[in-house]
Design a protein around this motif. Sequence first.
Motif, PDB file in Angstrom:
ATOM      1  N   TYR A  11       0.731  -1.061  -0.147  1.00  0.00           N
ATOM      2  CA  TYR A  11      -0.345   0.016   0.044  1.00  0.00           C
ATOM      3  C   TYR A  11       1.166   1.450   0.132  1.00  0.00           C
ATOM      4  N   ILE A  16       3.477  -4.827   2.607  1.00  0.00           N
ATOM      5  CA  ILE A  16       1.564  -5.217   3.337  1.00  0.00           C
ATOM      6  C   ILE A  16       1.758  -6.929   3.665  1.00  0.00           C
ATOM      7  N   ARG A  35      -2.483 -11.736  14.311  1.00  0.00           N
ATOM      8  CA  ARG A  35      -3.488 -10.784  14.983  1.00  0.00           C
ATOM      9  C   ARG A  35      -4.211  -8.949  14.004  1.00  0.00           C
ATOM     10  N   ASN A  36      -4.169  -8.524  14.337  1.00  0.00           N
ATOM     11  CA  ASN A  36      -4.840  -7.672  13.443  1.00  0.00           C
ATOM     12  C   ASN A  36      -3.461  -6.858  13.250  1.00  0.00           C
ATOM     13  N   GLY A  37      -3.960  -6.783  11.888  1.00  0.00           N
ATOM     14  CA  GLY A  37      -3.048  -6.013  11.124  1.00  0.00           C
ATOM     15  C   GLY A  37      -1.659  -6.502  10.275  1.00  0.00           C
ATOM     16  N   VAL A  38      -1.814  -7.437  10.231  1.00  0.00           N
ATOM     17  CA  VAL A  38      -0.589  -8.156   9.982  1.00  0.00           C
ATOM     18  C   VAL A  38      -0.448  -8.264   8.635  1.00  0.00           C
ATOM     19  N   GLY A  39      -1.867  -8.083   7.338  1.00  0.00           N
ATOM     20  CA  GLY A  39      -1.925  -8.357   6.283  1.00  0.00           C
ATOM     21  C   GLY A  39      -2.164  -9.688   6.026  1.00  0.00           C
ATOM     22  N   LYS A  40      -3.614 -10.403   6.592  1.00  0.00           N
ATOM     23  CA  LYS A  40      -4.078 -11.579   5.912  1.00  0.00           C
ATOM     24  C   LYS A  40      -5.438 -10.841   5.561  1.00  0.00           C
ATOM     25  N   SER A  41      -6.237  -9.959   5.200  1.00  0.00           N
ATOM     26  CA  SER A  41      -7.493  -9.278   4.164  1.00  0.00           C
ATOM     27  C   SER A  41      -6.541  -9.492   3.113  1.00  0.00           C
ATOM     28  N   THR A  42      -5.189  -8.685   3.248  1.00  0.00           N
ATOM     29  CA  THR A  42      -4.778  -8.276   2.093  1.00  0.00           C
ATOM     30  C   THR A  42      -4.280  -9.160   1.346  1.00  0.00           C
ATOM     31  N   GLN A  83     -14.463  -9.713   4.961  1.00  0.00           N
ATOM     32  CA  GLN A  83     -14.694  -9.172   6.468  1.00  0.00           C
ATOM     33  C   GLN A  83     -15.891  -8.577   6.384  1.00  0.00           C
ATOM     34  N   GLU A 156     -12.422 -14.199   8.324  1.00  0.00           N
ATOM     35  CA  GLU A 156     -12.937 -14.006   9.664  1.00  0.00           C
ATOM     36  C   GLU A 156     -14.466 -14.164   9.525  1.00  0.00           C
ATOM     37  N   GLN A 189      -8.785 -16.079  14.072  1.00  0.00           N
ATOM     38  CA  GLN A 189      -8.343 -15.765  14.548  1.00  0.00           C
ATOM     39  C   GLN A 189      -8.943 -16.431  16.263  1.00  0.00           C
TER      40      GLN A 189
HETATM   41  P1  ATP Z   1      -7.540  -7.649  11.166  1.00  0.00           P
HETATM   42  O1  ATP Z   1      -7.753  -8.519  11.607  1.00  0.00           O
HETATM   43  O2  ATP Z   1      -7.427  -6.659  11.565  1.00  0.00           O
HETATM   44  O3  ATP Z   1      -8.321  -7.567   9.725  1.00  0.00           O
HETATM   45  P2  ATP Z   1      -5.756  -7.442   9.006  1.00  0.00           P
HETATM   46  O4  ATP Z   1      -4.489  -8.842   9.312  1.00  0.00           O
HETATM   47  O5  ATP Z   1      -6.522  -8.701   7.707  1.00  0.00           O
HETATM   48  O6  ATP Z   1      -6.089  -7.405  10.099  1.00  0.00           O
HETATM   49  P3  ATP Z   1      -5.111  -5.938   6.684  1.00  0.00           P
HETATM   50  O7  ATP Z   1      -6.521  -5.529   6.791  1.00  0.00           O
HETATM   51  O8  ATP Z   1      -4.672  -6.690   5.589  1.00  0.00           O
HETATM   52  O9  ATP Z   1      -4.940  -6.739   7.906  1.00  0.00           O
HETATM   53  O10 ATP Z   1      -4.473  -4.718   6.876  1.00  0.00           O
HETATM   54  C1  ATP Z   1      -2.259  -4.676   6.328  1.00  0.00           C
HETATM   55  C2  ATP Z   1      -1.879  -3.624   6.246  1.00  0.00           C
HETATM   56  O11 ATP Z   1      -2.354  -2.834   5.504  1.00  0.00           O
HETATM   57  C3  ATP Z   1      -2.906  -2.781   8.407  1.00  0.00           C
HETATM   58  O12 ATP Z   1      -1.332  -1.629   8.479  1.00  0.00           O
HETATM   59  C4  ATP Z   1      -3.546  -1.971   7.526  1.00  0.00           C
HETATM   60  O13 ATP Z   1      -4.128  -0.596   7.747  1.00  0.00           O
HETATM   61  C5  ATP Z   1      -2.845  -1.804   5.805  1.00  0.00           C
HETATM   62  N1  ATP Z   1      -4.194  -1.380   5.028  1.00  0.00           N
HETATM   63  C6  ATP Z   1      -5.100  -1.708   5.076  1.00  0.00           C
HETATM   64  N2  ATP Z   1      -6.259  -1.580   3.696  1.00  0.00           N
HETATM   65  C7  ATP Z   1      -5.514  -0.793   3.380  1.00  0.00           C
HETATM   66  C8  ATP Z   1      -5.655   0.322   2.302  1.00  0.00           C
HETATM   67  N3  ATP Z   1      -6.584   0.536   1.334  1.00  0.00           N
HETATM   68  N4  ATP Z   1      -5.042   1.384   1.894  1.00  0.00           N
HETATM   69  C9  ATP Z   1      -3.297   1.571   3.251  1.00  0.00           C
HETATM   70  N5  ATP Z   1      -3.421   0.430   3.710  1.00  0.00           N
HETATM   71  C10 ATP Z   1      -3.988   0.000   3.841  1.00  0.00           C
END
Ligand code: ATP
Length: 218
Positions: A11, A16, A35-42, A83, A156, A189
């Motif tokens: 990003y 990511i 954990r939250n924010g590690v990149g799973k959804s990405t 999600q 999730e 999770q």
């Molecule tokens: P969660 O468990 O909270 O769902 P996650 O593991 O699914 O978290 P992601 O949503 O993949 O995490 O986000 C990974 C990182 O990328 C985070 O730091 C988030 O802030 C950042 N991020 C997510 N989407 C965007 C975006 N559209 N633009 C910029 N940064 C983003």
Amino acid sequence: MLNVTELEAYYGESIILNQVNLQVDKGQVVCLLGRNGVGKSTFLKSIMGLVATPKGSIRFDGSEMISRPSYQRARQGIGYVPQGRDIFPQLTVEENLLLGLEVSGGKGAIEQTYELFPVLKTMLKRKGGALSGGQQQQLAIARALVSKPKMLILDEPTEGIQPSVIQDIGRVIKYLKSEGDITILIVEQYLEFVTDVSDYYYVMDKGRIVLEGRVEDL
Ligand code: ATP
Ligand code: MG
């Protein structure tokens, strides 16, 4: 069925996904933890072609997927439940389920929904806004199954849902697995759910896979 190698996604300047390797064999249920924010959804979005992946490779069902975002990819045999719940409150349950699919293809889909999610049976004409979170999640999963995908991807599915509904969703996953013709990848999770439904797990941290193994060894 799904082979991801050395995948990278960004990003802006931030990396990511960092050299992610992950494999899901046909008929397997694989969970991705972290954990939250590690990149799973990405990561899931990159498989769906919703996030660009300038480096690495994604092979699905024998073919290489293109690396730029592509709306088409979402239609190529993968049912994806993002999600959160994308239920349209002004539409009925049935309209939410089919989202414009033709009724001829739809009849079977509604029957299947009855069988997998009996709770939705009595609600098909009710508007989506009147459903509980758990009912909405079941509807979202049922919708992803309507087109009979080769692979189901859930982000999730237990988030914010009460234990009895989590069990219902677990039952559906295990039923689909026993049928044997769908492959499933779940970001999750909730560890109890992971050990209940899946065969293999990966753990992600800061965009990397840091651990993997068979769920029975957890
Ligand atoms: P969660 O468990 O909270 O769902 P996650 O593991 O699914 O978290 P992601 O949503 O993949 O995490 O986000 C990974 C990182 O990328 C985070 O730091 C988030 O802030 C950042 N991020 C997510 N989407 C965007 C975006 N559209 N633009 C910029 N940064 C983003
Ligand atoms: Mg997420």
